[in-house]
Design an enzyme around this catalytic site. Structure first.
Site, PDB file in Angstrom:
ATOM      1  N   GLY A 160     -26.769 -18.399 -68.811  1.00 10.84           N
ATOM      2  CA  GLY A 160     -27.557 -17.498 -69.652  1.00 10.84           C
ATOM      3  C   GLY A 160     -27.886 -18.065 -71.024  1.00 10.84           C
TER       4      GLY A 160
ATOM      5  N   GLU B  90     -18.156 -14.307 -66.029  1.00 12.63           N
ATOM      6  CA  GLU B  90     -18.233 -13.055 -66.814  1.00 12.63           C
ATOM      7  C   GLU B  90     -17.088 -12.119 -66.438  1.00 12.63           C
ATOM      8  OE1 GLU B  90     -22.340 -12.230 -65.963  1.00 12.63           O
ATOM      9  OE2 GLU B  90     -22.907 -13.939 -67.206  1.00 12.63           O
TER      10      GLU B  90
ATOM     11  N   LYS C  72     -26.812  -9.410 -61.690  1.00  9.60           N
ATOM     12  CA  LYS C  72     -25.908  -8.881 -62.726  1.00  9.60           C
ATOM     13  C   LYS C  72     -26.184  -7.383 -62.931  1.00  9.60           C
ATOM     14  CE  LYS C  72     -25.457 -13.513 -64.537  1.00  9.60           C
ATOM     15  NZ  LYS C  72     -25.203 -14.402 -65.668  1.00  9.60           N
TER      16      LYS C  72
ATOM     17  N   ASN D  98     -28.188 -13.673 -58.550  1.00  6.99           N
ATOM     18  CA  ASN D  98     -27.187 -12.776 -59.120  1.00  6.99           C
ATOM     19  C   ASN D  98     -27.900 -11.891 -60.140  1.00  6.99           C
ATOM     20  OD1 ASN D  98     -25.052 -11.560 -60.402  1.00  6.99           O
ATOM     21  ND2 ASN D  98     -24.178 -13.453 -61.234  1.00  6.99           N
TER      22      ASN D  98
ATOM     23  N   SER E 218     -28.352 -21.483 -65.895  1.00  3.04           N
ATOM     24  CA  SER E 218     -29.726 -21.706 -66.378  1.00  3.04           C
ATOM     25  C   SER E 218     -30.604 -22.496 -65.401  1.00  3.04           C
ATOM     26  CB  SER E 218     -29.714 -22.362 -67.762  1.00  3.04           C
ATOM     27  OG  SER E 218     -29.057 -21.520 -68.696  1.00  3.04           O
TER      28      SER E 218
ATOM     29  N   GLY F 156     -29.110 -16.627 -62.115  1.00  4.43           N
ATOM     30  CA  GLY F 156     -29.017 -15.348 -62.807  1.00  4.43           C
ATOM     31  C   GLY F 156     -30.383 -14.906 -63.291  1.00  4.43           C
TER      32      GLY F 156
ATOM     33  N   HIS G  67     -16.701 -14.818 -60.964  1.00  2.00           N
ATOM     34  CA  HIS G  67     -17.764 -15.213 -61.890  1.00  2.00           C
ATOM     35  C   HIS G  67     -17.175 -15.298 -63.302  1.00  2.00           C
ATOM     36  CE1 HIS G  67     -21.354 -15.048 -64.361  1.00  2.00           C
ATOM     37  NE2 HIS G  67     -22.008 -15.482 -63.311  1.00  2.00           N
TER      38      HIS G  67
ATOM     39  N   GLU H 222     -20.250 -23.382 -61.998  1.00  2.00           N
ATOM     40  CA  GLU H 222     -21.050 -22.818 -63.084  1.00  2.00           C
ATOM     41  C   GLU H 222     -20.372 -23.117 -64.418  1.00  2.00           C
ATOM     42  OE1 GLU H 222     -23.680 -19.345 -61.586  1.00  2.00           O
ATOM     43  OE2 GLU H 222     -21.749 -18.527 -62.165  1.00  2.00           O
TER      44      GLU H 222
END
Ligand code: PGA
Length: 247
Positions: free
Chosen positions: A170, A96, A12, A10, A208, A229, A94, A164
């Protein structure tokens, strides 16, 4: 049952047109008899750059999709457009997007449903926040998200679930193998009840994942791959994760 793992990157909101093409090419060049399906999810506008060299060992995905078919939805990209571009996957829900764009389970289910209808596999993301984990609500949150964000049309083969934990994305914090196993087993149990072919469903972990922890995470019984990510933005670290499959 051993399912073929999926390692999805991903990207992003990172990179450039040139960078997308170079990164896709370097990942492809570094793949040697991968024991996993590998998918790259660049920003929409760089999908074609990442696909440019038509790299046969890679699949592609988008990071979001509209819940509508077509028409007056400024800024939206439809599932049919993603299919037309050659996308095999799309990430939906996701954290986010849940956090910064107010996406709720019903919208996520609608998006996933549109993806399925266009032959694109939605990677449906679920996960608890740190506050929810600390309050002992993880199982409840996951059950509610699975119940409401997996669409009617889902089968074990036409969706992927990504677990996740929000607090691990992150942050450099990774869930422990015990925490990952517990939630993956819960998700599998819930979906085996609901989907006739739940046994073929791929449940991947994200948060992570990096070269150093990929091997132990990917070896867990109910973990069928990873959604990566930060570590997917460099060919070397992404390839190390891919190569950790089945070691
Ligand atoms: P991370 O992101 O690997 O940078 O933690 C994972 C994700 O958000 O999908």
């Amino acid at each position: 049952m051993k399912r073929r793992p999926l390692i999805a990157g991903n990207w992003k909101m990172n990179g450039s047109r040139k960078g997308a093409s170079v990164l896709a090419q370097s990942i492809h060049d570094g793949l040697s008899g991968a024991r996993a399906d590998v998918a790259l999810c660049p920003p929409f506008v760089y999908l074609d750059a990442a696909m440019e060299a038509s790299l046969p060992m890679l699949a592609y995905g988008a990071q979001d999709v509209s819940a509508h078919d077509d028409g007056a939805y400024t800024g939206e990209i439809s599932a049919a457009m993603l299919a037309d571009m050659g996308c095999k996957y799309v990430i939906v829900g996701h954290s986010e997007r849940r956090q910064y764009h107010g996406e709720v389970d019903t919208l996520i289910a609608a998006k996933a449903g549109k993806a399925i209808a266009s032959g694109v596999v939605p990677i449906i993301c679920v996960g608890e926040t740190l506050a929810q984990r600390e309050a002992g609500l993880t199982a409840e949150v996951i059950a509610a998200q699975i119940a409401a964000s997996v669409p009617e049309a889902a089968t074990g083969a036409n969706i992927v679930i990504a677990y996740e934990p929000v607090w691990a994305i992150g942050t450099g914090l990774t869930a422990t193998t015990a925490q990952i196993s517990e939630v993956h087993a819960q998700i599998r149990g819930l979906l085996e009840k609901r989907l006739a072919d739940g046994g073929v469903l791929r449940i991947i972990y994200g948060g992570s994942v990096k070269a150093e922890n990929a091997r132990e995470i990917l070896a867990l019984a109910d973990v069928d791959g990873a959604l990566v990510g930060g570590a997917s933005l460099k060919a070397e670290s992404f390839l190390a994760i891919i190569n950790a499959v089945g070691d």
